[in-house]
Design a protein around this motif. Sequence first.
Motif, short mmCIF file in Angstrom:
data_model
loop_
_atom_site.label_atom_id
_atom_site.label_comp_id
_atom_site.label_asym_id
_atom_site.label_seq_id
_atom_site.Cartn_x
_atom_site.Cartn_y
_atom_site.Cartn_z
N SER A 36 0.83 -1.21 0.00
CA SER A 36 0.00 0.00 0.00
C SER A 36 0.86 1.25 0.00
O SER A 36 0.51 2.26 -0.63
N GLY A 37 2.00 1.20 0.70
CA GLY A 37 2.91 2.35 0.67
C GLY A 37 3.54 2.53 -0.69
O GLY A 37 3.66 3.66 -1.20
N LEU A 38 3.94 1.43 -1.33
CA LEU A 38 4.55 1.50 -2.65
C LEU A 38 3.57 2.02 -3.69
O LEU A 38 3.96 2.73 -4.64
N TYR A 39 2.30 1.69 -3.53
CA TYR A 39 1.27 2.08 -4.51
C TYR A 39 1.16 3.60 -4.64
O TYR A 39 0.79 4.11 -5.71
N LYS A 40 1.51 4.31 -3.57
CA LYS A 40 1.40 5.78 -3.58
C LYS A 40 2.55 6.45 -4.32
O LYS A 40 2.49 7.65 -4.57
N PHE A 41 3.60 5.67 -4.65
CA PHE A 41 4.77 6.25 -5.30
C PHE A 41 5.01 5.50 -6.61
O PHE A 41 5.73 4.51 -6.67
N LEU A 42 4.39 5.98 -7.67
CA LEU A 42 4.38 5.25 -8.94
C LEU A 42 5.76 5.11 -9.55
O LEU A 42 6.01 4.17 -10.32
N SER A 43 6.68 6.02 -9.24
CA SER A 43 8.00 5.98 -9.86
C SER A 43 8.94 4.99 -9.18
O SER A 43 10.01 4.68 -9.71
N ILE A 44 8.57 4.48 -8.00
CA ILE A 44 9.41 3.55 -7.26
C ILE A 44 9.03 2.12 -7.64
O ILE A 44 7.86 1.74 -7.58
N LYS A 45 10.01 1.34 -8.03
CA LYS A 45 9.77 -0.05 -8.45
C LYS A 45 10.35 -1.01 -7.42
O LYS A 45 11.26 -0.67 -6.67
N SER A 46 9.82 -2.24 -7.44
CA SER A 46 10.24 -3.21 -6.42
C SER A 46 10.06 -4.63 -6.93
O SER A 46 9.42 -4.87 -7.96
N ALA A 47 10.63 -5.57 -6.17
CA ALA A 47 10.47 -7.00 -6.44
C ALA A 47 9.89 -7.67 -5.20
O ALA A 47 10.24 -7.32 -4.07
N ILE A 48 8.99 -8.62 -5.41
CA ILE A 48 8.35 -9.32 -4.29
C ILE A 48 8.32 -10.81 -4.61
O ILE A 48 8.05 -11.21 -5.75
N TYR A 49 8.60 -11.60 -3.59
CA TYR A 49 8.44 -13.05 -3.72
C TYR A 49 7.48 -13.54 -2.65
O TYR A 49 7.61 -13.21 -1.47
N PHE A 50 6.49 -14.32 -3.07
CA PHE A 50 5.60 -15.04 -2.17
C PHE A 50 5.70 -16.52 -2.50
O PHE A 50 5.66 -16.91 -3.67
N SER A 51 5.81 -17.35 -1.48
CA SER A 51 5.78 -18.79 -1.72
C SER A 51 4.36 -19.21 -2.11
O SER A 51 3.39 -18.49 -1.86
N GLY A 52 4.26 -20.38 -2.72
CA GLY A 52 2.96 -20.85 -3.19
C GLY A 52 1.95 -21.09 -2.10
O GLY A 52 0.74 -21.12 -2.37
N ALA A 53 2.41 -21.26 -0.85
CA ALA A 53 1.47 -21.47 0.25
C ALA A 53 0.76 -20.18 0.64
O ALA A 53 -0.32 -20.21 1.25
N ILE A 54 1.34 -19.02 0.30
CA ILE A 54 0.78 -17.73 0.72
C ILE A 54 -0.34 -17.27 -0.21
O ILE A 54 -1.34 -16.70 0.24
N PHE A 55 -0.19 -17.52 -1.50
CA PHE A 55 -1.18 -17.03 -2.46
C PHE A 55 -2.61 -17.51 -2.16
O PHE A 55 -3.55 -16.71 -2.19
N PRO A 56 -2.83 -18.81 -1.90
CA PRO A 56 -4.20 -19.24 -1.58
C PRO A 56 -4.76 -18.54 -0.34
O PRO A 56 -5.96 -18.23 -0.30
N TRP A 57 -3.91 -18.30 0.65
CA TRP A 57 -4.37 -17.61 1.86
C TRP A 57 -4.78 -16.18 1.53
O TRP A 57 -5.81 -15.69 2.03
N LEU A 58 -3.99 -15.51 0.71
CA LEU A 58 -4.33 -14.14 0.32
C LEU A 58 -5.63 -14.10 -0.48
O LEU A 58 -6.48 -13.22 -0.26
N GLU A 59 -5.80 -15.04 -1.39
CA GLU A 59 -7.02 -15.06 -2.20
C GLU A 59 -8.26 -15.28 -1.34
O GLU A 59 -9.32 -14.71 -1.62
N GLU A 60 -8.13 -16.07 -0.29
CA GLU A 60 -9.28 -16.36 0.56
C GLU A 60 -9.54 -15.27 1.59
O GLU A 60 -10.70 -14.92 1.85
N ASN A 61 -8.48 -14.73 2.18
CA ASN A 61 -8.65 -13.81 3.30
C ASN A 61 -8.52 -12.33 2.93
O ASN A 61 -9.10 -11.48 3.59
N HIS A 62 -7.74 -12.02 1.89
CA HIS A 62 -7.55 -10.62 1.50
C HIS A 62 -7.53 -10.52 -0.03
O HIS A 62 -6.49 -10.20 -0.62
N PRO A 63 -8.67 -10.77 -0.67
CA PRO A 63 -8.69 -10.69 -2.14
C PRO A 63 -8.36 -9.29 -2.66
O PRO A 63 -7.83 -9.15 -3.77
N GLU A 64 -8.63 -8.26 -1.84
CA GLU A 64 -8.31 -6.89 -2.28
C GLU A 64 -6.81 -6.71 -2.45
O GLU A 64 -6.36 -5.93 -3.31
#
Length: 638
Positions: A36-64
Motif C-alpha cells: 500500500s505504501g509502494l502504490y502511492k509512489f508510482l516511480s518507485i519499483k520493487s520485487a516481491i516473492y511469495f511462496s505458493g502457500a501464501i497465495f491461496p491464503w491471500l485469495e481467501e482472506n484478502h482478495p483486495e
Amino acid sequence: MQNFKVVIGMYNNLPYNASGALYEQTYQGAWRPFLSGLYKFLSIKSAIYFSGAIFPWLEENHPEYMYLLVEMVRRGQVELLGGGLYNPLSPLISAQDMTGQVESLSAFIRKTTGKRPSGAWLYEYSWSSSLPSILQNSKIQYTFLPAEYFPNVEGGMEFGLPVTSEDHRKVITIFPTFESKDSENSFMPYENTLTDLQESYPECKTFIIMADGNEISMSWEKSGLESPDVLFERTFAWFQKNCLEYDTLTPIQLHKTTKSSRIVYFSQCYSRRFKEYCKKTINRLPIQNQEYIQISKQSVLDHPLVHVLYQKLNYVSTMIALFRGDKSRKKASIDDIWKAQCGDLFWIGPCGGILIPEARIAAFSSLIEAEKTIRQSRFRPYLSFDDLNFDGLKEAIFQSSVYNCYLQSGSASVSEFDSIKTGTNYACGWNDDQFSTGCFKDYIKTEGNFERDLIAVERWNMVENPREESSVLFRREFSARFEDRLLMLLCRKTYRFRNDFFSIDYELSNKNTEACLFRFCTNSEIIAAPIFEDHRFELLHHRESKALDLRSQAFFETVDGIGLSNVRKAERVLIRSDLPFSLLAKPNFLKKPSVSPQVMDVPSDSLMFEGFSIGIGWDLSIPAEGTAFFSLSVHLEH
C-alpha cells in the motif's frame, strides 16, 4: 544524472498450513503496508516473492490485496519472482521435484498476472550445482545469492556485478544480494541499509537489497514509529526525493541492462542464519571441517524431529516413484509430497520451523494422504523392513488400513504412529528439554522414581524373522551397578501387529543370583492436535474413565490405561496395560520466536504447544533367575 541503480524488494516464506494468526500477523506487519505504501509512489519499483502457500491464503482472506498486487505487476511497478512452490531447500529434494515446484509457481503467476516470472527466489539462498539447468528449463533467467559469496572482482571491473553459472550447457545469471537488516538481525529501513552499503563499498554502483517479510513484521516496532505504514511511506518518500541520484529498478530491468562479469561455479550457498543454525546443530557431533560436508543434509540427520520427517518424506517419495497406474492419483500424491518439502520444516527458522505444531502435523498429514492416494482399494496389512534412517540397520514398518507404525531399530521405539483415517501422526510430539521425539523409549530407574536413571535401555538388537508372523522382536542384555548391587537383566520386547491395534510385550529376566528391585519405564511424546485446548486426556481405571485438565505436570498411581483424543475429530488413542502402572504426564510448551527470551510470564497465546510427555512405570521385584511379563496395547477408536 542517476549514479546508482537500486533494486529493493521483499521475500516472504511461511510454512504450509501454519496458523492463520501467523499469516495475519505477517500480513498486517509487512505485506499490506509494503504494497500500500509502494502504490502511492508510482516511480518507485520493487520485487516481491511469495511462496505458493501464501497465495491461496491471500485469495481467501484478502482478495483486495491480490487485486492491488496484480494491478501493480501489470503496470510494471512490481516484479513477482518465481521459485519453489512450497519454498523447498533445493539440496534436500530431487531435481525432478525442484523442477516441478518451480514450474508450478511460474504457471500460477502467469495465470494470475498474465506475466511469467523471469527470476527465481531461493529459500534461504539454498544453492545446488544442478540449479542452472533446473531454472533454465523453466525459463528462469536469473536468481539471487548473498553478496558475501561473490568474488571481489579485480582488474578495474566493478564490484557488485552479476555472475553466471552453468550446468550441462544451461546458463543462469546470479545477482549479488544484500539483506536489509542491522547487526542484531532485525529489519532496517532500505535507505539506511543503502547508505551503509555505499560507505562499505564505495566502488559499487548497483545494489540489490532484499528484506524478509517475517523480520519486518517482528521488528518494525523498534523504529519508534506508530505503524509499519509510516515506516514504508518514509522509505519510499526518501527514494522519490533522491530519484536523481538513485534509480529504482525491477530485477528484469537490471538484467536487461547489466552484463555478467564472469562465470562462477558455486558449491553450496545458504543464508547466514541458516548456516549458523546448521553449525550449531552439527556441533553435536565431532565434525571439525564442516566446509567439506553438505551442511543442510547433515543438520537434518542431527535433529531428531527433522530426521523423522525427512526419512518419512524419502520413503513415501520412493513408494510413489514406483507406483504405476492412474496418473491423476500419482499427480495428487506428488503435490502432497511437495507440501511436506517446505524448507521451514527442516530447521528451526525465524518463525519456529519444525517446532510449529500445526505445520509439523500438516506435513505428516500430507505424506499420509500421499500414501493413501496410491493404495489399492483392497489393501492388506503387511510388515516390511527397510533402512529408513540411513544407519545401515533395517527398521520395521507395519502398514494396515487403520494405521501405520514405524519402529526404530536402535531404541526399539515407535518413531511414527499414523492414523490413516484422520491423517494424524500421534508420535510427533517434541520434548525440548530431553531433545526427544517418538514413543515407547525404555528406561530403568530406581524403585518408585521417574527421575533417577539406572540405565537407558538403548542399542537393542532386532530379530527380523521371529516365529510369529507380523511381529518384531528386540533383545538386549545389560548390567549396571546400583548401591553395591549388580543388576543383570535380559530384556525382550516384542511388537505384535494386528489390523486395528498393536501390542508391546515385555519379558525381563533376572540373570543375577540375587533378587532385583527397580522401576521399568517407557516414555512417549504424543500429540493429537496443534492446540492444547483441543485435547482430551483420560485416565482409565478398570472400566471407568476420568477426564483430566492436564495443564501442568501430574502424577498418578495404579493406572490401567490412558486415552488421548482430538475433540475436533472422532478418534481416540488408547494405551492399556495388563499390569497397573504409575503415570507421570506433563504438557510441553515453547515460546514463540517473536517472544523475547527475557520475558518470564509469557501469555498463553505466545506459546507453542508441542505435545504431552507420558511416562509409564512399573515397579518390579524379580527373584533370582526369575522372569517378569507384562504388556501394553495401543488402539485407535473411532
